[in-house]
Design a protein around this motif. Sequence first.
Motif, mmCIF file in Angstrom:
data_model
loop_
_atom_site.group_PDB
_atom_site.id
_atom_site.type_symbol
_atom_site.label_atom_id
_atom_site.label_comp_id
_atom_site.label_asym_id
_atom_site.label_seq_id
_atom_site.Cartn_x
_atom_site.Cartn_y
_atom_site.Cartn_z
ATOM 1 N N ILE A 311 21.579 53.894 64.291
ATOM 2 C CA ILE A 311 20.392 54.107 63.456
ATOM 3 C C ILE A 311 20.554 55.478 62.821
ATOM 4 O O ILE A 311 20.153 56.506 63.371
ATOM 5 C CB ILE A 311 19.095 54.030 64.284
ATOM 6 N N ALA A 312 21.166 55.511 61.678
ATOM 7 C CA ALA A 312 21.631 56.766 61.080
ATOM 8 C C ALA A 312 20.497 57.731 60.793
ATOM 9 O O ALA A 312 19.450 57.351 60.272
ATOM 10 C CB ALA A 312 22.397 56.472 59.790
ATOM 11 N N LEU A 313 20.724 59.016 61.158
ATOM 12 C CA LEU A 313 19.841 60.124 60.799
ATOM 13 C C LEU A 313 18.381 59.811 61.104
ATOM 14 O O LEU A 313 17.533 59.771 60.216
ATOM 15 C CB LEU A 313 20.022 60.469 59.310
ATOM 16 N N SER A 314 18.091 59.592 62.368
ATOM 17 C CA SER A 314 16.736 59.234 62.777
ATOM 18 C C SER A 314 16.490 59.723 64.194
ATOM 19 O O SER A 314 17.378 60.289 64.847
ATOM 20 C CB SER A 314 16.542 57.718 62.722
ATOM 21 N N ILE A 315 15.273 59.497 64.666
ATOM 22 C CA ILE A 315 14.930 59.848 66.038
ATOM 23 C C ILE A 315 15.822 59.093 67.023
ATOM 24 O O ILE A 315 16.064 59.554 68.141
ATOM 25 C CB ILE A 315 13.434 59.539 66.308
ATOM 26 N N GLY A 316 16.358 57.949 66.600
ATOM 27 C CA GLY A 316 17.236 57.171 67.471
ATOM 28 C C GLY A 316 18.474 57.942 67.879
ATOM 29 O O GLY A 316 18.945 57.821 69.012
ATOM 30 N N THR A 317 19.027 58.748 66.969
ATOM 31 C CA THR A 317 20.232 59.504 67.309
ATOM 32 C C THR A 317 19.924 60.566 68.366
ATOM 33 O O THR A 317 20.759 60.848 69.224
ATOM 34 C CB THR A 317 20.834 60.165 66.058
ATOM 35 N N ILE A 318 18.734 61.151 68.290
ATOM 36 C CA ILE A 318 18.336 62.139 69.293
ATOM 37 C C ILE A 318 18.280 61.478 70.671
ATOM 38 O O ILE A 318 18.824 61.989 71.652
ATOM 39 C CB ILE A 318 16.961 62.753 68.963
ATOM 40 N N PHE A 319 17.626 60.316 70.732
ATOM 41 C CA PHE A 319 17.503 59.610 72.006
ATOM 42 C C PHE A 319 18.863 59.152 72.524
ATOM 43 O O PHE A 319 19.096 59.132 73.737
ATOM 44 C CB PHE A 319 16.545 58.426 71.865
ATOM 45 N N TYR A 320 19.750 58.800 71.616
ATOM 46 C CA TYR A 320 21.089 58.389 72.026
ATOM 47 C C TYR A 320 21.774 59.504 72.814
ATOM 48 O O TYR A 320 22.355 59.272 73.883
ATOM 49 C CB TYR A 320 21.929 58.009 70.803
ATOM 50 N N PHE A 321 21.699 60.714 72.308
ATOM 51 C CA PHE A 321 22.346 61.840 72.981
ATOM 52 C C PHE A 321 21.641 62.193 74.290
ATOM 53 O O PHE A 321 22.284 62.495 75.293
ATOM 54 C CB PHE A 321 22.397 63.056 72.058
#
Length: 354
Positions: A311-321
Amino acid sequence: MGTSQYASSFGRLQSISINFLSKDFIQNLIKSNDVKDMIRLLEPTWYGQEIKRAASVYQDSELLEVAINRHLVGINKILLDATPFNGKNAVRSYLSKWDIYNIELILSSKSMGRIIKETESLLISNRNVPAGISAGNISHDEMKIILAETGVEGVVNKLAKYGYGVILMQHLDPYQKTGDIAPMMAALHGFYYQKLLESLKFFQGDEGMIRELIRTEIDKKNILNLLKAKKSNLDKEIVERHLVEGGKISRKELLEIYGVKDVTEIVGKIDAYFKLAEALEQYKTTNSLINFETAINKFINVTYVKKLKNIALSIGTIFYFIINAEHEHENLKRIAYGKRYNLSNEHIGGMLLT
């Protein structure tokens, strides 16, 4: 909000992601001789600083536990700092799970009469860093004051000025009558998940995957409670008090599932949600419910976590990490557990999320 702020966040996170332990390194840890050997291997990695800091006070298993806990606190702080303003509330709400963890650990220790020193070394906390990185609600020094309380009631009273205390007080009388702390913890977890799901509303439309992940985590917690209870042959009334609202599987259905004969039949009943046939075969050999927990964790990882990265450039990337940092933390704990109890390398590898 445009994606520029998330682009900046993603760049910062990518720069630290190179420090995550590789699959080959994890395999070397699995092959290590013991916990001391694990610590030696971890010293040159991004865990080295915390190992060095803790080595003057702790050693062996306790040293590793304290070092990886403190490391996780530091990583969470970096990730929170990297989150754009409009995502911080959701990230703080998620990270408050460590407040819940700390409170549960303290209450459990008090109910069992364990001394403060034993518990403090395991807290996910660090001096000058808020416990759980949850918007600074419970500071390290405040947590130490809470730890100094002599019993469950004292801890609950100290937490009264936080939202957690209000929830806990509603279940204090039943605890005093029964000595069962689980309903208190179920209410606390329910409060946490409710706030988290509310924080993930009205985003850019990219929070749906995270909400589904959280609801599945609630299902995992409830299913594991059913399995533990069935293994111990507990009454349905006791089980009901331990269930958490908000998952995909309703309380009514969960209680209907619990009405079956044994663990094997529960696994059959939840097949539409989780495929646990392989874990069941392992359970028949090991008699350990961790096989089910590992299988559900792997399902969640494949179905939700890995997709967050896309989910590019979104809150999803934060949660992924954030979740990957947690997975690494949990893997290290499980490897250490395997070494302490002389489990085979194959057994240890089967417990990990890789």
